[in-house]
Design a protein around this motif. Structure first.
Motif, PDB file in Angstrom:
ATOM      1  N   PRO A  21       1.045  -1.286  -0.162  1.00 28.16           N
ATOM      2  CA  PRO A  21      -0.055  -0.095  -0.348  1.00 28.16           C
ATOM      3  C   PRO A  21       0.487   0.774   0.139  1.00 28.16           C
ATOM      4  O   PRO A  21       1.576   1.332   0.676  1.00 28.16           O
ATOM      5  N   SER A  22      -0.048   1.928  -0.388  1.00 30.29           N
ATOM      6  CA  SER A  22       1.194   3.229  -0.773  1.00 30.29           C
ATOM      7  C   SER A  22       1.304   4.086   0.494  1.00 30.29           C
ATOM      8  O   SER A  22       0.605   4.303   1.389  1.00 30.29           O
ATOM      9  N   GLU A  23       2.247   4.607   1.028  1.00 35.59           N
ATOM     10  CA  GLU A  23       2.435   5.262   1.867  1.00 35.59           C
ATOM     11  C   GLU A  23       1.092   6.870   2.512  1.00 35.59           C
ATOM     12  O   GLU A  23       1.553   7.125   3.618  1.00 35.59           O
ATOM     13  N   ASP A  24       0.974   7.027   1.455  1.00 37.21           N
ATOM     14  CA  ASP A  24      -0.070   8.247   1.749  1.00 37.21           C
ATOM     15  C   ASP A  24      -1.257   7.541   1.850  1.00 37.21           C
ATOM     16  O   ASP A  24      -2.392   8.347   2.842  1.00 37.21           O
ATOM     17  N   ALA A  25      -1.404   6.478   1.962  1.00 37.19           N
ATOM     18  CA  ALA A  25      -2.753   5.517   2.480  1.00 37.19           C
ATOM     19  C   ALA A  25      -2.989   5.875   4.668  1.00 37.19           C
ATOM     20  O   ALA A  25      -1.943   5.297   5.216  1.00 37.19           O
ATOM     21  N   GLU A  26      -3.793   6.119   4.167  1.00 36.36           N
ATOM     22  CA  GLU A  26      -4.231   5.913   5.930  1.00 36.36           C
ATOM     23  C   GLU A  26      -4.199   4.730   6.324  1.00 36.36           C
ATOM     24  O   GLU A  26      -5.282   4.155   6.171  1.00 36.36           O
ATOM     25  N   PRO A  27      -3.910   4.449   7.349  1.00 33.48           N
ATOM     26  CA  PRO A  27      -4.388   3.117   7.777  1.00 33.48           C
ATOM     27  C   PRO A  27      -5.461   2.797   8.458  1.00 33.48           C
ATOM     28  O   PRO A  27      -6.054   3.989   9.038  1.00 33.48           O
ATOM     29  N   GLU A  28      -5.899   1.758   8.580  1.00 32.12           N
ATOM     30  CA  GLU A  28      -6.729   1.564   9.265  1.00 32.12           C
ATOM     31  C   GLU A  28      -6.957   0.969  10.772  1.00 32.12           C
ATOM     32  O   GLU A  28      -6.358   0.058  11.157  1.00 32.12           O
ATOM     33  N   PRO A  29      -8.134   1.731  11.375  1.00 30.00           N
ATOM     34  CA  PRO A  29      -8.435   1.671  12.390  1.00 30.00           C
ATOM     35  C   PRO A  29      -8.639   0.537  13.075  1.00 30.00           C
ATOM     36  O   PRO A  29      -9.280  -0.799  12.568  1.00 30.00           O
ATOM     37  N   GLU A  30      -7.369  -0.242  13.866  1.00 29.52           N
ATOM     38  CA  GLU A  30      -7.353  -2.242  14.187  1.00 29.52           C
ATOM     39  C   GLU A  30      -8.395  -1.944  15.666  1.00 29.52           C
ATOM     40  O   GLU A  30      -8.880  -3.380  16.107  1.00 29.52           O
ATOM     41  N   ASP A  31      -8.319  -1.146  16.423  1.00 38.03           N
ATOM     42  CA  ASP A  31      -9.302  -1.085  18.009  1.00 38.03           C
ATOM     43  C   ASP A  31     -10.730  -0.929  17.220  1.00 38.03           C
ATOM     44  O   ASP A  31     -11.806  -2.313  18.376  1.00 38.03           O
ATOM     45  N   GLU A  32     -11.250  -0.158  16.331  1.00 39.40           N
ATOM     46  CA  GLU A  32     -12.747  -0.444  16.182  1.00 39.40           C
ATOM     47  C   GLU A  32     -13.492  -1.503  15.454  1.00 39.40           C
ATOM     48  O   GLU A  32     -14.024  -2.186  16.093  1.00 39.40           O
ATOM     49  N   VAL A  33     -13.502  -2.327  14.863  1.00 42.68           N
ATOM     50  CA  VAL A  33     -12.968  -3.463  14.223  1.00 42.68           C
ATOM     51  C   VAL A  33     -12.416  -4.386  14.315  1.00 42.68           C
ATOM     52  O   VAL A  33     -11.188  -4.519  13.874  1.00 42.68           O
ATOM     53  N   GLU A  34     -12.695  -5.817  15.047  1.00 42.64           N
ATOM     54  CA  GLU A  34     -11.932  -7.157  14.420  1.00 42.64           C
ATOM     55  C   GLU A  34     -11.001  -7.586  13.153  1.00 42.64           C
ATOM     56  O   GLU A  34     -12.232  -7.359  12.512  1.00 42.64           O
ATOM     57  N   MET A  35     -10.191  -7.459  13.042  1.00 41.09           N
ATOM     58  CA  MET A  35      -9.878  -7.971  12.025  1.00 41.09           C
ATOM     59  C   MET A  35     -10.455  -9.560  11.001  1.00 41.09           C
ATOM     60  O   MET A  35      -9.991 -10.294  12.175  1.00 41.09           O
ATOM     61  N   PRO A  36     -11.066  -9.899   9.930  1.00 42.91           N
ATOM     62  CA  PRO A  36     -12.144 -10.816  10.500  1.00 42.91           C
ATOM     63  C   PRO A  36     -11.088 -11.587   8.780  1.00 42.91           C
ATOM     64  O   PRO A  36     -11.611 -13.076   8.662  1.00 42.91           O
ATOM     65  N   LEU A  37      -9.861 -11.275   8.985  1.00 45.23           N
ATOM     66  CA  LEU A  37      -8.570 -12.225   7.962  1.00 45.23           C
ATOM     67  C   LEU A  37      -8.328 -13.104   8.886  1.00 45.23           C
ATOM     68  O   LEU A  37      -7.640 -13.061  10.092  1.00 45.23           O
ATOM     69  N   PRO A  38      -8.612 -14.405   8.571  1.00 47.03           N
ATOM     70  CA  PRO A  38      -8.297 -15.609   9.507  1.00 47.03           C
ATOM     71  C   PRO A  38      -6.396 -15.959   8.482  1.00 47.03           C
ATOM     72  O   PRO A  38      -6.032 -15.743   7.666  1.00 47.03           O
ATOM     73  N   ASP A  39      -5.580 -16.755   9.678  1.00 51.52           N
ATOM     74  CA  ASP A  39      -4.276 -16.583   9.217  1.00 51.52           C
ATOM     75  C   ASP A  39      -4.510 -18.198   8.547  1.00 51.52           C
ATOM     76  O   ASP A  39      -4.766 -19.416   9.479  1.00 51.52           O
ATOM     77  N   LEU A  40      -4.267 -18.022   7.308  1.00 48.11           N
ATOM     78  CA  LEU A  40      -4.367 -19.713   6.563  1.00 48.11           C
ATOM     79  C   LEU A  40      -3.542 -19.926   6.755  1.00 48.11           C
ATOM     80  O   LEU A  40      -3.417 -21.140   6.186  1.00 48.11           O
ATOM     81  N   MET A  41      -1.899 -19.381   6.693  1.00 48.84           N
ATOM     82  CA  MET A  41      -0.923 -20.343   6.647  1.00 48.84           C
ATOM     83  C   MET A  41      -0.646 -21.124   8.188  1.00 48.84           C
ATOM     84  O   MET A  41       0.183 -21.814   7.806  1.00 48.84           O
ATOM     85  N   ASP A  42      -1.795 -20.641   8.838  1.00 49.32           N
ATOM     86  CA  ASP A  42      -0.756 -21.306  10.228  1.00 49.32           C
ATOM     87  C   ASP A  42      -1.743 -22.409   9.617  1.00 49.32           C
ATOM     88  O   ASP A  42      -1.760 -23.692   9.822  1.00 49.32           O
ATOM     89  N   THR A  43      -3.065 -22.822   9.679  1.00 45.65           N
ATOM     90  CA  THR A  43      -3.695 -23.610   9.500  1.00 45.65           C
ATOM     91  C   THR A  43      -3.692 -24.761   8.535  1.00 45.65           C
ATOM     92  O   THR A  43      -3.044 -26.034   8.280  1.00 45.65           O
ATOM     93  N   ALA A  44      -3.000 -24.235   7.080  1.00 43.85           N
ATOM     94  CA  ALA A  44      -1.741 -24.659   6.113  1.00 43.85           C
ATOM     95  C   ALA A  44      -1.057 -25.443   6.277  1.00 43.85           C
ATOM     96  O   ALA A  44      -0.609 -27.042   5.574  1.00 43.85           O
ATOM     97  N   HIS A  45      -0.650 -25.039   7.818  1.00 45.01           N
ATOM     98  CA  HIS A  45       0.812 -25.769   8.508  1.00 45.01           C
ATOM     99  C   HIS A  45       0.302 -27.129   8.553  1.00 45.01           C
ATOM    100  O   HIS A  45       0.694 -27.970   8.830  1.00 45.01           O
ATOM    101  N   TYR A  46      -1.319 -27.467   9.648  1.00 43.93           N
ATOM    102  CA  TYR A  46      -1.352 -28.375  10.209  1.00 43.93           C
ATOM    103  C   TYR A  46      -1.848 -29.275   8.673  1.00 43.93           C
ATOM    104  O   TYR A  46      -1.517 -30.098   8.988  1.00 43.93           O
ATOM    105  N   PHE A  47      -2.867 -28.985   7.854  1.00 46.46           N
ATOM    106  CA  PHE A  47      -2.958 -29.916   6.911  1.00 46.46           C
ATOM    107  C   PHE A  47      -1.805 -30.109   6.082  1.00 46.46           C
ATOM    108  O   PHE A  47      -1.893 -31.486   5.212  1.00 46.46           O
ATOM    109  N   GLU A  48      -0.393 -29.461   5.984  1.00 52.71           N
ATOM    110  CA  GLU A  48       0.607 -29.820   5.323  1.00 52.71           C
ATOM    111  C   GLU A  48       0.786 -31.065   6.331  1.00 52.71           C
ATOM    112  O   GLU A  48       1.428 -32.277   5.556  1.00 52.71           O
TER     113      GLU A  48
END
Length: 479
Positions: free
Chosen positions: A58-85
């Motif tokens: 992302p560009s440096e001029d872009a404003e960072p999204e607030p992390e406290d207001e909404v929980e990040m819905p993106l899962p840690d896909l690489m962690d789950t893929a480790h167990y399936f591997e």
């Protein structure tokens, strides 16, 4: 004559050489001008250019999204893929990471509450990467649902004027069976929303809600996916929709049969006191006091430590049964006179299925095999291994469990296992002929003599009636 034969042979040989030369020239001709440095891009290069956008910072001029207001819905896909591997499952680290970045783009462009990598459905030309999402309250999903609901009455209004035509054409008495209504967004088979794409980096496409008719028909057919959402599904019985609808129906069926979780990981809300056995409930919450079972308990052959956390789909094509014979007040008023003359149909028998959070130990066997096969990711170091279950009913569906972590994944062709080869259902029975009787039986035409004899008999009868009428008039005059 010899000169003519030699001339024909030379002409035929030259013609064959000319054709052979042309074929070889076209076959080995370069696709572009050899003197030019420009070469056509291969499919791999085009795909790399598309996926290159996934790795852009992302560009440096872009404003960072607030992390406290909404929980990040993106899962840690690489962690789950480790167990399936560890269990020999998955798509590989490189492809998994590209899918991880594609899910991130999906989260950035939609107001989502939860996102999960559902799996990958293989196709003959392209594959489908499936993401299971859930919108936040007041998100785009509700607005799109209102637009779809507002379009349906327009068709009915457009058809109404046709009924008042001047020509009084005969109308058939046949009425098609009532249409089973689809379940609303956020309930039953449409509880979750799904997005698909062919390759990471390409545009995500939202799948439409599934209808009961599509699920019922999908159970009777078996078709390979092509990778084109607009492809026509040619089958018998005819499928009501295109491949995008068939894909959504298969996802609903696979989810209802293969999405499982450790027992007591989810629980019903305490406020809901009805249906203590779980029947009729459609929601649950995560159990904060959950104590994970040991790995050896998760692979117990009894399979009593895993439960289904998705509602069962009834034969009607819905998770909650509805009575198709129940009509609205408007329909009752219109058909009041017809119902008096017509006999009332038999009341349909309500359908029931396994309740929510039902243990997988009660699943039906598959060709004398258990519905699930359990094992460890490693038998050499079992103290650090995770439990892995594979579905025998839907090949390609699997789940791992370790401590408080578990995840479901599907990678396959989207077909249910059948012990015998697939054969389409037989067509419906042909309609019976109209019963033959005197009113519809053809008779031979009478001869000329028969017609004259009939006319003579009819004339005598008319004369007799006329004489009787005259005699009655004379008697009245004498009186």
């Amino acid at each position: 004559k010899q000169w003519y034969q030699r001339r024909v042979a030379i002409t035929a040989g030259d013609l064959l050489e000319a054709l052979s030369k042309e074929v070889k020239t076209n076959k080995f001709a370069p696709p572009c001008d050899p003197s030019s440095d420009v070469r056509p891009a291969s499919l791999e290069v085009e795909l790399a250019n598309v996926q290159n956008k996934l790795f852009e910072k992302p560009s440096e001029d872009a404003e960072p999204e607030p992390e406290d207001e909404v929980e990040m819905p993106l899962p840690d896909l690489m962690d789950t893929a480790h167990y399936f591997e560890q269990a020999g499952l998955g798509l590989g680290r490189e492809e998994t990471f590209r899918i991880f970045l594609a899910l991130k783009n999906l989260v950035d462009t939609h107001t989502l509450q939860s996102v999960r990598f559902w799996g990958k459905i293989l196709g003959t030309e392209k594959n489908y990467i499936v993401a299971e999402v859930e919108y936040r309250e007041g998100g785009e999903e509700e607005q799109e649902g209102e637009e779809e609901e507002g379009e349906e009455p327009r068709d009915e209004e457009a058809e109404e004027p046709k009924e008042g035509d001047e020509d009084n054409l005969p109308t058939p008495d046949y009425k098609p069976p009532p249409v089973i209504p689809k379940e609303e967004t956020g309930t039953g088979c449409n509880k979750k929303t799904y997005f698909v794409c062919n390759e990471p980096g390409t545009e995500w496409t939202k799948l439409p809600p599934v209808t009961p008719a599509q699920i019922v028909c999908a159970r009777q057919i078996k078709k390979f996916f092509t990778g084109n959402l607009e492809e026509t599904v040619i089958s018998y019985p005819p499928f009501p929709g295109t491949e995008i609808n068939y894909l959504r129906a298969q996802i609903a069926r696979i989810s209802a049969g293969t999405l499982i979780s450790p027992v007591d990981y989810f629980k019903f809300e305490e406020d809901d006191e009805d249906d203590s056995d779980g029947e009729g409930r459609d929601s649950f919450v995560e159990n904060v006091e959950f104590e994970p079972p040991r790995v050896q308990e998760l692979i117990d052959p009894s399979l009593s430590n895993w439960v289904h956390h998705v509602q069962h789909i009834l034969p009607q094509g819905r998770c909650v049964w509805v009575n198709p014979t129940v009509k609205t007040e408007t329909e009752d008023f219109e058909d009041e006179e017809e119902e008096e003359e017509r006999e009332e149909p038999d009341e349909p028998v309500p359908e029931h299925g396994p309740p929510l959070l039902n243990p997988i130990s009660e699943d039906s066997e598959v060709d004398s095999m258990p519905a699930w096969s359990a094992g460890l990711t490693s038998n050499l170091v079992p103290q650090y291994a995770a439990a892995v279950l594979r579905s025998n009913l839907w090949p390609g569906a699997c789940v791992f469990g370790l401590d408080k972590k578990f995840e479901n994944l599907y990678i396959g062709w989207g077909h249910k296992y059948t012990a015998e080869n697939y054969s389409p259902p037989a067509p419906a029975a042909t309609q019976e002929e109209y019963p033959s009787g005197a009113e519809v039986t053809e008779v031979p035409d009478p001869t000329v003599d028969e017609e004259r004899a009939l006319q003579a008999v009819q004339q005598e009868q008319l004369d007799r009636e006329a004489e009787e009428a005259e005699m009655e008039e004379d008697d009245e005059d004498e009186d």
